[in-house]
Design an enzyme around this catalytic site. Structure first.
Site, short mmCIF file in Angstrom:
data_model
loop_
_atom_site.label_atom_id
_atom_site.label_comp_id
_atom_site.label_asym_id
_atom_site.label_seq_id
_atom_site.Cartn_x
_atom_site.Cartn_y
_atom_site.Cartn_z
N HIS A 106 1.56 -0.37 1.56
CA HIS A 106 1.24 -1.79 1.72
C HIS A 106 2.53 -2.61 1.93
O HIS A 106 2.61 -3.47 2.81
CB HIS A 106 0.51 -2.32 0.48
CG HIS A 106 -0.86 -1.75 0.28
ND1 HIS A 106 -1.81 -1.71 1.26
CD2 HIS A 106 -1.44 -1.20 -0.83
CE1 HIS A 106 -2.92 -1.17 0.79
NE2 HIS A 106 -2.72 -0.84 -0.48
N HIS A 147 1.45 4.78 -2.59
CA HIS A 147 0.34 3.95 -2.12
C HIS A 147 0.79 2.51 -1.93
O HIS A 147 0.55 1.90 -0.87
CB HIS A 147 -0.81 4.03 -3.13
CG HIS A 147 -1.98 3.17 -2.75
ND1 HIS A 147 -3.03 3.63 -1.98
CD2 HIS A 147 -2.28 1.87 -3.02
CE1 HIS A 147 -3.91 2.67 -1.80
NE2 HIS A 147 -3.48 1.58 -2.42
N GLU A 148 1.43 1.97 -2.96
CA GLU A 148 1.87 0.58 -2.88
C GLU A 148 3.00 0.41 -1.88
O GLU A 148 3.12 -0.63 -1.23
CB GLU A 148 2.30 0.08 -4.26
CG GLU A 148 1.22 0.14 -5.33
CD GLU A 148 -0.05 -0.58 -4.93
OE1 GLU A 148 0.01 -1.55 -4.13
OE2 GLU A 148 -1.13 -0.18 -5.41
#
Length: 675
Positions: free
Chosen positions: A38, A34-35
């Site tokens: 980003h 997820h990170e």
């Protein structure tokens, strides 16, 4: 022997360590990807990333590579990417003109790039979730087929005539793929649901069911089917037969991996047939044929298993009104109604001459006969009246449908009724534990506590805990039948009763007995033998990676829909917030599925990844969805959000998320772990 035991314990310990490591790695990967989404898009858009952290709070380890600090933080329930000009702890950076002048700040980038950065984490979780699912299906995933193991008496499925062994093939016109479809359709329905399938005897059915709304989520009241295979436990303390039961005394003993093949020489095809045979021959010694793990399928080992007599206190209680009636049952055809109280059967008083707990046996022993029944019926606006009826029982073994939950009424399957048993003493059996304890007629049981025997611990009984029932006069159910069944699950455990004679309360202790005056062939016996069986499962496996990716896409789509439907049901009140799970439960479930195999763990991680994607995109400030709302506002109005509004919304979002985290932690620790 000591060397073998040491090796077994070492193997068990090593297995646990490996499972914990796999869970930690899997959960870490979900957060990392997820990170990483980003981070990667931010770098692509030339945004300065100051920190990439797995976890929140104080940093326990970090290193710097280039301009970015990579950190591992102490609270492992998430992570974050800290970019120049974007900090949830300091929302003023988003509106700072000074920071916006730096061309590498997040806030200096055009709206479409910022939208890409914010949505990248969610997109990455969707993609990785789909890949987790695909790899799981390529390896082969075990799921529970839509076969009914039991319909809980008094619940909608039971009232609609669903029976053990029924296969649910369609729900609301859509084909079912697993038992989860039954749970899902019940929980997310807006009203009635239609189920079509095949009964155990081969007859087709198509029925309409209204899910029960009284629990934490709508449900129809079914239990998945077991298989015919005894589980193999890694823990040497776990036993394949329940302590104190006939199965534990069987000769030769049952072993993990044994699969049921025959009973008294007759082939057994499925769990429903096994249940019916055990119940129909409850007081007989049976010859059970099993196939041993690792031996040819045709090789059968015969095991002699005795009966499990009911253990009682010697009390006959009062019968409560009829709680539920099955559709199309002998009771419905005879004219019985919910609310009727049965007072006489075959001219015998119920409570004095006939024990209400033995009515399932009484009716199953009179199949095809016309049985006169007298009921007391209360019509609205009039005095109670006596009504004479005749019922003809059908062939359905006694106690096949036993109390599965604490508030389950006692079912008489051969006529299709269910009622509660009220803990008011109407008769005390001579010489019984209750008689020796001095319990009298018309006294009332206010509480029963079933306690571990002697120095035994719950671990000695496969982690069966002590249990207490309190009987409140305001509770119309008064679940004595459920408490009575719990005594059978704990054979030989002493009980403590709190007894009321209207003037005072007193506590008495006793141990349930098997009436020594009964002949062995006439013993009142349980419909089970105490053998533990695995859940019925079937393997879904893709033949190619392309097929696996297709299955992964469908599973991702269905998982996302389920999460949105769950959220919708939470907001509309159809599903209780008590159904939510927090990080403790998630870690526990992850450990359990890791024990089942890599494919099960991958499936769980896929669902967790999709779950993270959906929840993160909710329009809540501090979450990705909240940031997207502000970016949409900026894109439409061509103005940045007001700093005060942005700060206030961010802090409200933080309070909500932290409050939600504390709430689910409370559920995990105090309502689940300590229950």
């Amino acid at each position: 022997m000591e060397v073998e035991l040491s090796s077994l314990l070492l193997g068990t310990f090593t297995s646990k360590i490996i499972n914990i490591a796999m869970v930690a790695l899997g959960l870490g990967l979900v957060i990392f990807f997820h990170e990483l989404g980003h981070f990667a898009v931010a770098k692509w858009c030339n945004v300065k990333v100051e920190r990439f952290s797995i976890g929140f709070g104080p940093i326990i380890y970090s290193f710097k590579y280039g301009e970015t600090e990579y950190a591992l933080s102490i609270i492992p329930f998430g992570g974050y990417v800290k970019m120049l000009g974007q900090d949830d702890v300091d929302p003023s950076q988003l509106t700072s003109e000074e920071i916006a002048l730096d061309p590498r700040s997040y806030s200096a980038k055009p709206v479409y790039q910022r939208m890409g950065i914010i949505s990248a984490g969610v997109i990455m979780n969707i993609v990785t979730g789909m890949l987790f699912f695909a790899f799981a299906f390529r390896m082969g995933v075990e799921s529970m087929p839509s076969v009914i193991g039991a319909a809980i008496p008094g619940m909608p499925a039971w009232e609609s005539g669903i029976q053990p062994g029924d296969v649910i093939e369609e729900i609301d016109g859509k084909k079912t793929s697993s038992y989860m479809d039954i749970i899902r359709s019940s929980a997310f329905s807006d009203g009635d649901i239609t189920m079509a399938g095949t009964h155990l005897d081969g007859q087709k059915f198509d029925i309409k069911i209204t899910p029960d709304q009284t629990g934490t989520r709508p449900q129809i009241g079914t239990i998945p089917s077991n298989s015919l295979r005894i589980p193999v436990f890694q823990d040497p303390a776990q036993s394949v037969a329940s302590k104190g039961t006939a199965a534990a005394k069987a000769e030769p003993g049952f072993l993990g991996g044994d699969t049921f093949k025959t009973i008294d020489g007759k082939a057994i095809k499925n769990y429903a047939e096994l249940q019916r045979t055990f119940a129909a021959k409850s007081n007989q010694t049976l010859k059970i044929g099993v196939n041993r793990k690792g031996t040819p399928p045709t090789e059968i080992v015969e095991i002699s298993v005795g009966n499990n007599p009911f253990r009682t206190l010697g009390l006959q209680m009062d019968i409560g009104p009829i709680e539920s009636i099955q559709q199309g049952s002998p009771a419905e055809r005879a004219g019985l109604k919910v609310g009727d109280k049965i007072t006489h059967i075959d001219n015998q008083d119920v409570g004095q001459a006939l024990n209400p707990l033995k009515l399932p046996n009484y009716f199953s022993g009179k199949v095809g006969e016309t049985i006169p029944i007298v009921v007391k019926r209360q019509e609205a606006g009039s005095d109670p009246t006596e009504v004479n009826l005749n019922v003809v029982p059908i062939d359905n073994p006694a106690w096949l449908e036993h109390p599965y939950k604490t508030d389950t009424p006692l079912a008489v399957g051969s006529i299709g009724i269910a009622f509660h048993v009220i803990p008011t003493v109407l008769k005390v059996e001579e010489g019984s534990p209750a008689a020796k304890a001095g319990i009298k007629v018309n006294e009332r049981i206010k509480k029963i506590k079933i306690m571990l025997p002697g120095k035994d611990t719950a671990a000695d009984w496969n982690n069966i805990p002590e249990v207490t029932y309190e009987f409140d006069d305001k509770d119309k159910k008064m679940n004595w039948a459920s408490a009575f069944w719990e005594m059978q699950v704990r054979p030989g455990w002493p009980v403590e009763l709190t007894v009321s004679n209207k003037r005072q309360l007193r506590e008495v202790k006793m141990t349930p007995w098997v009436n020594p005056n009964q002949e062995k062939g006439e013993q009142w016996s349980l419909p089970v033998r105490g053998i533990r069986l695995e859940l019925l499962r079937e393997t879904q496996k893709a033949d190619s990676m392309g097929q696996a990716l297709g299955m992964g896409v469908r599973y991702t789509s269905n998982s996302a829909k389920d999460i949105y439907l769950t959220l919708k049901s939470l907001f509309t009140g159809r599903v209780s917030p008590l159904e939510l799970s927090g990080p403790v439960t998630i870690a526990t479930v992850a450990y359990e599925v890791a024990h089942q195999g890599y494919s099960e763990l991958l499936l769980f991680l896929g669902f967790l990844s999709v779950n993270l994607a959906v929840l993160n995109f909710l329009p809540i400030p501090v979450l990705d969805g909240g940031h997207m709302v502000f970016l949409c506002w900026e894109g439409i109005t061509r103005k940045r959000p007001n700093e005060k509004v942005l700060a206030a919304a961010t802090y409200v979002g933080m309070i909500f998320v932290l409050g939600l985290m504390l709430f689910v932690l409370y559920l995990d620790i105090f309502l689940r772990a300590l229950s």
